[in-house]
Design an enzyme around this catalytic site. Structure first.
Site, PDB file in Angstrom:
ATOM      1  N   GLU A  57       3.559  -6.264   7.207  1.00 43.43           N
ATOM      2  CA  GLU A  57       2.911  -5.150   7.906  1.00 43.43           C
ATOM      3  C   GLU A  57       3.421  -4.939   9.320  1.00 43.43           C
ATOM      4  OE1 GLU A  57      -0.066  -6.278   4.677  1.00 43.43           O
ATOM      5  OE2 GLU A  57       1.347  -7.325   5.995  1.00 43.43           O
ATOM      6  N   GLY A 102      -0.505  -5.273   0.784  1.00 42.78           N
ATOM      7  CA  GLY A 102      -1.748  -5.211   0.034  1.00 42.78           C
ATOM      8  C   GLY A 102      -1.645  -5.892  -1.324  1.00 42.78           C
ATOM      9  N   GLU A 149      -2.232  -9.480  -0.677  1.00 44.93           N
ATOM     10  CA  GLU A 149      -3.664  -9.618  -0.396  1.00 44.93           C
ATOM     11  C   GLU A 149      -4.493  -9.551  -1.675  1.00 44.93           C
ATOM     12  OE1 GLU A 149      -4.578  -7.850   3.898  1.00 44.93           O
ATOM     13  OE2 GLU A 149      -3.358  -6.469   2.698  1.00 44.93           O
ATOM     14  N   ALA A 208       0.843  -1.190   0.000  1.00 48.82           N
ATOM     15  CA  ALA A 208       0.000   0.000   0.000  1.00 48.82           C
ATOM     16  C   ALA A 208       0.881   1.243   0.000  1.00 48.82           C
ATOM     17  CB  ALA A 208      -0.911  -0.006   1.221  1.00 48.82           C
TER      18      ALA A 208
END
Length: 258
Positions: free
Chosen positions: A133, A110, A113, A65
């Site tokens: 993360e 992300g 994901e 991200a």
């Protein structure tokens, strides 16, 4: 049409490429909004039978991200951001048309994901996966804690999420995180090869396979009952009649999605 992604329709396959190579294709709010619109195209356009999500450039699928957007968020704002991500990725996961992730480099945070929200993953030999993360004082927020656990098992998922380690494409294959590992130049061709094979099958049956497979992992749904219902519903379709007739007549079926 889009600022941060590109779309190309070829052989009834919509290629969706995250297009921020200078930022390692990091997910920001614009990318997420445009990705949602591209997924709407997959759902709504009859000429689209399937999709591939990939990244632009030589290094990254999606390297995470955009952390710059995180610095000033409150707990409430962070939860809202996660809910938006969950909504978009769940829509990918539940799409009745197959969506493959073609992972062409780093798939971190992300990005990992996003790849896991797709129905399955093909990786180039240089691909790297991880949920780092915890290095930021965060946890995966777009479904990663759930999908990684489902795909590789609790023990491996917890180790990867607690250490923040990256794994190679061969290791991801060994864990069951990816279905195929190919040379980078063959990545999209491999995805198209699989999807063209799927296109030859009955589209309503493909959609029901997707629904039933998800039901197997949904604690609020009886997956066996879902299978019974969806199996029965197939008998009301013209595609089943065509498939049975083609089998008996020893010819290739011509499915119409009816």
């Amino acid at each position: 049409m889009y600022e941060t992604i590109s779309t190309t329709l070829t052989d009834e396959i919509l290629i969706i490429a995250i297009n921020r190579p200078d930022k390692m294709n990091a997910l920001n709010q614009t990318v997420m909004a445009e990705l949602a619109l591209a997924i709407d195209e997959v759902y709504n356009k009859k000429e689209v039978k399937s999709a591939v999500i990939t990244g632009t450039g030589e290094k990254a699928f999606v390297a995470g991200a955009d952390i710059a957007e995180f610095q000033q968020l409150s707990a409430e704002q962070g939860a809202t951001l996660a809910k938006k991500g969950h909504t978009i990725f769940q829509r990918i996961e539940e799409c009745p048309k197959p969506i493959i992730a073609a992972v062409n480099g780093f798939a971190l945070g992300g990005g990992c994901e996003l790849a896991m929200a797709c129905h399955f993953r093909i990786a180039s030999t240089n691909a790297r996966f991880g949920q780092p993360e915890v290095n930021l004082g965060l946890i995966p927020g777009y479904g990663g804690t759930q999908r990684l656990t489902q795909l590789v098992g609790k023990g491996r998922a917890m180790e990867l999420m607690m250490t923040g380690d990256m794994i190679s494409a061969p290791d991801a294959f060994a864990m069951g995180l990816v279905n195929h590992v190919v040379e980078k130049e063959a990545l999209l061709d491999k995805a198209k090869e699989i999807l063209k094979k799927v296109h030859a099958k009955a589209p309503l049956a493909i959609a029901r396979v997707i629904k039933c497979a998800h039901a197997a992992l949904d604690k609020d749904v009886d997956g066996y009952a879902t299978e019974i219902d969806e199996f029965g519903a197939c008998f009301a379709t013209k595609d089943l009649q065509e498939g049975a007739a083609a089998f008996i007549e020893k010819r290739q079926p011509k499915f119409t999605g009816q």
